[in-house]
Design a protein around this motif. Structure first.
Motif, mmCIF file in Angstrom:
data_model
loop_
_atom_site.group_PDB
_atom_site.id
_atom_site.type_symbol
_atom_site.label_atom_id
_atom_site.label_comp_id
_atom_site.label_asym_id
_atom_site.label_seq_id
_atom_site.Cartn_x
_atom_site.Cartn_y
_atom_site.Cartn_z
ATOM 1 N N SER A 127 -9.841 -25.610 22.391
ATOM 2 C CA SER A 127 -9.559 -26.465 21.242
ATOM 3 C C SER A 127 -10.781 -27.286 20.856
ATOM 4 N N MET A 128 -11.516 -27.754 21.858
ATOM 5 C CA MET A 128 -12.740 -28.507 21.574
ATOM 6 C C MET A 128 -13.774 -27.620 20.883
ATOM 7 N N ILE A 129 -13.891 -26.380 21.323
ATOM 8 C CA ILE A 129 -14.834 -25.440 20.705
ATOM 9 C C ILE A 129 -14.435 -25.177 19.257
ATOM 10 N N ILE A 130 -13.135 -24.961 19.032
ATOM 11 C CA ILE A 130 -12.641 -24.703 17.673
ATOM 12 C C ILE A 130 -12.895 -25.914 16.781
ATOM 13 N N ASN A 131 -12.650 -27.119 17.307
ATOM 14 C CA ASN A 131 -12.882 -28.329 16.515
ATOM 15 C C ASN A 131 -14.362 -28.514 16.194
ATOM 16 N N LYS A 132 -15.215 -28.276 17.182
ATOM 17 C CA LYS A 132 -16.649 -28.407 16.945
ATOM 18 C C LYS A 132 -17.127 -27.380 15.927
ATOM 19 N N THR A 133 -16.602 -26.155 16.018
ATOM 20 C CA THR A 133 -16.973 -25.124 15.046
ATOM 21 C C THR A 133 -16.512 -25.519 13.648
ATOM 22 N N SER A 134 -15.299 -26.066 13.560
ATOM 23 C CA SER A 134 -14.768 -26.497 12.267
ATOM 24 C C SER A 134 -15.619 -27.613 11.677
ATOM 25 N N GLU A 135 -16.024 -28.560 12.516
ATOM 26 C CA GLU A 135 -16.863 -29.665 12.037
ATOM 27 C C GLU A 135 -18.199 -29.146 11.511
ATOM 28 N N LYS A 160 -16.930 -17.543 16.299
ATOM 29 C CA LYS A 160 -17.043 -16.493 15.282
ATOM 30 C C LYS A 160 -15.698 -16.213 14.636
ATOM 31 N N ALA A 161 -14.625 -16.232 15.441
ATOM 32 C CA ALA A 161 -13.290 -15.979 14.894
ATOM 33 C C ALA A 161 -12.872 -17.057 13.905
ATOM 34 N N VAL A 162 -13.322 -18.297 14.135
ATOM 35 C CA VAL A 162 -12.960 -19.409 13.258
ATOM 36 C C VAL A 162 -13.651 -19.298 11.905
ATOM 37 N N ILE A 163 -14.942 -18.940 11.910
ATOM 38 C CA ILE A 163 -15.731 -19.007 10.675
ATOM 39 C C ILE A 163 -15.926 -17.679 9.962
ATOM 40 N N SER A 164 -15.675 -16.555 10.637
ATOM 41 C CA SER A 164 -15.994 -15.250 10.038
ATOM 42 C C SER A 164 -15.240 -14.994 8.735
ATOM 43 N N GLN A 181 -23.636 -18.169 9.973
ATOM 44 C CA GLN A 181 -22.760 -18.000 11.128
ATOM 45 C C GLN A 181 -23.521 -18.239 12.432
ATOM 46 N N LYS A 182 -24.703 -17.630 12.542
ATOM 47 C CA LYS A 182 -25.494 -17.780 13.767
ATOM 48 C C LYS A 182 -25.913 -19.227 13.979
ATOM 49 N N GLN A 183 -26.273 -19.902 12.885
ATOM 50 C CA GLN A 183 -26.694 -21.297 13.003
ATOM 51 C C GLN A 183 -25.543 -22.177 13.461
ATOM 52 N N ILE A 184 -24.366 -21.968 12.889
ATOM 53 C CA ILE A 184 -23.196 -22.771 13.270
ATOM 54 C C ILE A 184 -22.834 -22.525 14.721
ATOM 55 N N ILE A 185 -22.791 -21.246 15.124
ATOM 56 C CA ILE A 185 -22.430 -20.898 16.507
ATOM 57 C C ILE A 185 -23.438 -21.492 17.484
ATOM 58 N N ARG A 186 -24.720 -21.473 17.109
ATOM 59 C CA ARG A 186 -25.770 -22.007 17.977
ATOM 60 C C ARG A 186 -25.609 -23.509 18.177
ATOM 61 N N GLU A 187 -25.107 -24.197 17.173
ATOM 62 C CA GLU A 187 -24.967 -25.655 17.251
ATOM 63 C C GLU A 187 -23.688 -26.098 17.939
ATOM 64 N N VAL A 188 -22.777 -25.148 18.189
ATOM 65 C CA VAL A 188 -21.513 -25.490 18.850
ATOM 66 C C VAL A 188 -21.691 -25.351 20.361
ATOM 67 N N GLN A 189 -21.878 -26.460 21.041
ATOM 68 C CA GLN A 189 -22.050 -26.457 22.487
ATOM 69 C C GLN A 189 -21.208 -27.575 23.089
ATOM 70 N N LEU A 190 -20.532 -27.272 24.209
ATOM 71 C CA LEU A 190 -19.794 -28.309 24.915
ATOM 72 C C LEU A 190 -20.802 -29.200 25.633
ATOM 73 N N GLY A 191 -20.777 -30.496 25.311
ATOM 74 C CA GLY A 191 -21.731 -31.432 25.886
ATOM 75 C C GLY A 191 -21.139 -32.281 26.994
ATOM 76 N N PHE A 192 -21.912 -33.283 27.399
ATOM 77 C CA PHE A 192 -21.509 -34.157 28.501
ATOM 78 C C PHE A 192 -20.192 -34.868 28.195
ATOM 79 N N ASN A 193 -20.070 -35.391 26.987
ATOM 80 C CA ASN A 193 -18.842 -36.104 26.615
ATOM 81 C C ASN A 193 -17.626 -35.191 26.667
ATOM 82 N N ASP A 194 -17.817 -33.921 26.263
ATOM 83 C CA ASP A 194 -16.704 -32.967 26.292
ATOM 84 C C ASP A 194 -16.286 -32.683 27.731
ATOM 85 N N PHE A 195 -17.280 -32.472 28.604
ATOM 86 C CA PHE A 195 -16.966 -32.213 30.013
ATOM 87 C C PHE A 195 -16.274 -33.423 30.639
ATOM 88 N N THR A 196 -16.713 -34.615 30.242
ATOM 89 C CA THR A 196 -16.084 -35.834 30.771
ATOM 90 C C THR A 196 -14.618 -35.912 30.353
#
Length: 421
Positions: A35-43, A359-363, A372-387
């Protein structure tokens, strides 16, 4: 140390039950991460829409009586677009001219008495793609190249053939004001083909024949005497966000926009592009909350069942002198071990599936591969997400252990053993 060793032995002894518990916890952790990945991709996708399209601004004269109203000047329009609220702006300056010593298509040869009739338009834009027709491929350069510098231009293939022109030739255009030619000399850098019009359609005059249009840079037209005398300017502006409209409108009023002009944005088009992505993000949040709630309830029920099964074991340990705190620590250690393993597995699976999820969210909404590649590259789970995921997992630990801890702390060994049967 004994408590911890015993806890791990219990994990192996009760492996079937713990595997069921682990599958539930793993599913919850993976759902949260997904869900966090989907939200980050959407943002990121929404940011892409805002950066590329914005919300187009329209200024309309709503006054029924337009007499004695001074039209908005080019300087005023340019000042309106100079705003921190504007995402993008396209200027198109246009002048009606007479190509000197050149023929034009659809020329009727008619001249009004005592005046000169303009026969073509010179259009200058700050848009690198010139206009939508070029951007969509309906018009394209077939010889030479696009203009790059001031006083360079491109002309249509038909206009070039009619006059025997080719790249590197120069042409001169003059105004239609008698005795005030105000000449502009342009160097041809390219010839374009126009597939956007039906060549067989007749036009009323050469001035409205698109094949006579001469395209050049904005400054070439804007700095000319002809434009400063009677040229026209069209400005297309897009706000960074439709919600900035009121602030932008207030700024325009302070810059001198008359009250009889209304200001609006094309919010519908903007929302039609961004709404599907936002809807996906909303659905993913609801799914995450639903899985977390249902999973937590199932974990609580399993925890109650587990305590009933292990009642005698707990009673014996307490009767042998084990303190309440150590017995409770043993139960918590088991839960922490299960959740820790599920956390590693869940985040690993989410990390592996991250690209495919994004890719499934934005394709279906963004077709450009580069975007698409730029958006996917910028979607990364960070420290705050892991916390956040870790805190949620600790919450699951407490939930799955709470009934056992309460049981251990509330009842004495004799009470526990007497209620075994």
């Amino acid at each position: 140390m004994y408590v911890i060793k015993n806890a791990f032995k219990n994990l192996i002894r009760n492996k079937n039950r713990n595997m069921l518990l682990g599958i539930i916890i793993l599913s919850i952790i993976f759902t949260i991460a997904a869900s966090m990945i989907i939200n980050k991709t959407s943002e990121q996708a929404i940011r892409y829409y805002k950066a590329k399209f914005g919300a187009e601004v329209t200024m309309t004269n709503v006054s029924g009586n337009k007499e004695n109203q001074v039209p908005l000047s080019a300087e005023k329009l340019l000042s309106f677009s100079d705003s921190k609220y504007i995402q993008s702006k396209i200027y198109t300056a246009q002048i009606a001219v007479i190509p000197k010593d050149l023929k034009v298509l659809s020329d009727s040869g008619h001249q009004a008495e005592g005046s000169m009739a303009a026969k073509a338009y010179v259009k200058g834009s700050n848009d690198p793609s010139v206009n939508d027709a070029f951007a969509k491929g309906l018009k394209k350069i077939t010889a030479g190249a696009m203009y790059q510098n001031k006083n360079e231009c491109i002309i249509s293939n038909e206009f070039a053939m009619l006059n025997g022109l080719k790249p590197r030739d120069t042409i001169t255009v003059i105004s239609s004001i008698k005795d005030q030619p105000m000449p502009i000399t342009l160097r041809i850098t390219g010839i374009y083909e126009d597939k956007s019009i039906n060549q067989e359609n007749e036009v009323s005059s050469s001035l409205f024949q698109p094949l006579n249009d001469i395209y050049t840079g904005f400054n070439t037209v804007a700095d000319s005497e002809i434009f400063q005398t009677y040229g026209t300017l069209d400005v297309k502006m897009a706000l960074k966000d439709p919600n900035l409209l009121e602030k932008f409108k207030a700024e325009l009023r302070t810059k001198g926009l008359p009250e009889y002009y209304s200001v609006s944005v094309d919010e519908d088009t903007y929302q039609n592009m961004a709404a599907p992505i936002e809807k996906i993000a909303g659905i993913s949040n609801k799914v995450m909350l639903g899985v977390f709630g249902c999973g937590g309830l199932i974990l609580l029920l399993l925890s109650l069942m587990t305590v009933r099964e292990r009642k005698y074991e707990i009673g014996v340990l307490r009767a042998m002198g084990m303190k309440k705190s150590k017995a409770a620590l043993g139960l918590l250690t088991e839960s922490i071990a299960i959740v820790g393993l599920c956390l590693v597995m869940g985040l690993g699976i989410a990390k592996t599936a991250q690209t495919q999820l994004s890719k499934a969210v934005i394709s279906a909404h963004i077709t450009e591969k580069t975007a698409q590649k730029q958006i996917i590259r910028e979607v990364q789970l960070g420290f705050n997400d892991f916390t956040m995921i870790t805190l949620a997992s600790l919450g699951l630990v407490l939930l799955s252990s709470i009934s056992g801890v309460l049981f251990v702390t509330r009842y004495e060994p004799s009470k526990i053993l007497s209620e075994r049967n």
